[in-house]
Scaffold this active site. Sequence first.
Site, PDB file in Angstrom:
ATOM      1  N   GLN A  18     -45.505 -31.522 -19.735  1.00 44.43           N
ATOM      2  CA  GLN A  18     -46.183 -30.362 -19.160  1.00 44.43           C
ATOM      3  C   GLN A  18     -46.546 -30.597 -17.692  1.00 44.43           C
ATOM      4  O   GLN A  18     -46.515 -29.688 -16.875  1.00 44.43           O
ATOM      5  CB  GLN A  18     -47.469 -30.048 -19.946  1.00 44.43           C
TER       6      GLN A  18
ATOM      7  N   ARG B 261     -50.690 -23.337 -34.840  1.00 44.52           N
ATOM      8  CA  ARG B 261     -51.000 -24.680 -34.310  1.00 44.52           C
ATOM      9  C   ARG B 261     -52.443 -24.988 -34.668  1.00 44.52           C
ATOM     10  O   ARG B 261     -53.293 -24.094 -34.683  1.00 44.52           O
ATOM     11  CB  ARG B 261     -50.800 -24.769 -32.784  1.00 44.52           C
TER      12      ARG B 261
ATOM     13  N   ASP C 108     -58.744 -28.604 -25.555  1.00 47.86           N
ATOM     14  CA  ASP C 108     -58.254 -27.736 -26.625  1.00 47.86           C
ATOM     15  C   ASP C 108     -59.325 -27.457 -27.665  1.00 47.86           C
ATOM     16  O   ASP C 108     -59.273 -26.424 -28.336  1.00 47.86           O
ATOM     17  CB  ASP C 108     -57.020 -28.355 -27.282  1.00 47.86           C
TER      18      ASP C 108
HETATM   19  C1  LIG Z   1     -56.027 -24.801 -20.324  1.00 46.46           C
HETATM   20  S1  LIG Z   1     -55.939 -25.610 -21.815  1.00 46.46           S
HETATM   21  C2  LIG Z   1     -54.395 -26.379 -21.755  1.00 46.46           C
HETATM   22  C3  LIG Z   1     -54.326 -27.505 -22.741  1.00 46.46           C
HETATM   23  O1  LIG Z   1     -53.319 -27.224 -23.698  1.00 46.46           O
HETATM   24  C4  LIG Z   1     -52.332 -28.230 -23.588  1.00 46.46           C
HETATM   25  O2  LIG Z   1     -51.705 -28.524 -24.796  1.00 46.46           O
HETATM   26  P1  LIG Z   1     -50.302 -27.831 -25.125  1.00 46.46           P
HETATM   27  O3  LIG Z   1     -49.488 -27.843 -23.864  1.00 46.46           O
HETATM   28  O4  LIG Z   1     -49.741 -28.706 -26.219  1.00 46.46           O
HETATM   29  O5  LIG Z   1     -50.644 -26.435 -25.608  1.00 46.46           O
HETATM   30  C5  LIG Z   1     -53.110 -29.426 -23.084  1.00 46.46           C
HETATM   31  O6  LIG Z   1     -53.876 -30.015 -24.104  1.00 46.46           O
HETATM   32  C6  LIG Z   1     -53.967 -28.785 -22.045  1.00 46.46           C
HETATM   33  O7  LIG Z   1     -55.061 -29.524 -21.626  1.00 46.46           O
END
Ligand SMILES: CSC[C@H]1O[C@H](OP(=O)(O)O)[C@H](O)[C@@H]1O
Length: 329
Positions: A179, A78, A220
């Site tokens: 999420q 990713r 991120d």
């Molecule tokens: C604690 S950082 C989590 C961060 O990652 C998530 O993205 P994804 O679920 O696509 O990995 C999201 O940006 C969160 O803020």
Amino acid sequence: MRALAWQGDRLALLDQRLLPLEERWIECTSAAAVTSAIRDLVVRGAPAIGIAAAWGVVLAARAGEPLEAALAMLRAARPTAVNLMWALDRMQTRIAAGADADALALEARAIQDEDLAANRRMGELGAALIAPGSGVLTHCNTGSLATAGFGTALGVIRAGVAAGRITQVHATETRPWQQGARLTMYELVRDRIPARLIADSAAAHLMRTGAVQWVIVGADRIAANGDTANKIGTYQLAIAARHHGVKFMVVAPSSTVDLATPEGAAIEIEERAPEELLSIAGRRTVVESAQAWNPVFDVTPAALIDVLVTERGVVAGPDRAALGALFGQ
Ligand SMILES: CSC[C@H]1O[C@H](OP(=O)(O)O)[C@H](O)[C@@H]1O
């Protein structure tokens, strides 16, 4: 609760695609399996994917695989969360120093344990900024499922609730992968923290009611000038927050700060398959042949961020000088 567990010869991952309706663990016995799990969001969340990738390197070393190839494969899983590259850089440094599989396992364990400690420290620092009786809004999932445990933004919320400073939590559903609806509500309900789910599109309306004093989100990748990449929808929350006089807090360990990336425009934004937008729970909900654009991160300019909380300290109005100082530059 935890997203992953090292079991001596394999990495067990809680399959977050199935939560909250099903708790199923997947056992990864190779770096390739860990790569697929990161790419397919079995495990997700910036710190969690870095930790998983570190254990993926351990699996490659135990199998006697060419480590440079394993590192490159994991690094490509990713593009946006810099924690993935940061963790792999740490493992590569140990490899260059001659570390064997056992030494690499100690490094992966250190990465994981340091993240948990950082989350608890950030919880203390962030909660102290929040006045008693506050309402907060959070986006995406930044809890135990996105980290080594406790969480970043959700860690501040956990600490703030425990300290009696936060009295109401609102979580956005966080389309398209949900999420917030599927993971953050799962964590908060299990912790018996009072939380209300809202549609992403209800956020500005909620802020207008005065029920929210802070928007608290994760990150991120934080560029050298403080511009911050986070889950898609974060940028519009920051705009609405500024318009309504709601304070905006980013919570992220220093492993999320990328001083090599000068500004937000230089951050690669992951685009995922349109099908993730055109379906819900694998069921198509949009007319066949419809087109879709599915960027899963956006960039919030530093000027819209009131405070950045890291385990190294709190930065009010993050900018190049303040971030450099965090790293002793
Ligand atoms: C604690 S950082 C989590 C961060 O990652 C998530 O993205 P994804 O679920 O696509 O990995 C999201 O940006 C969160 O803020």
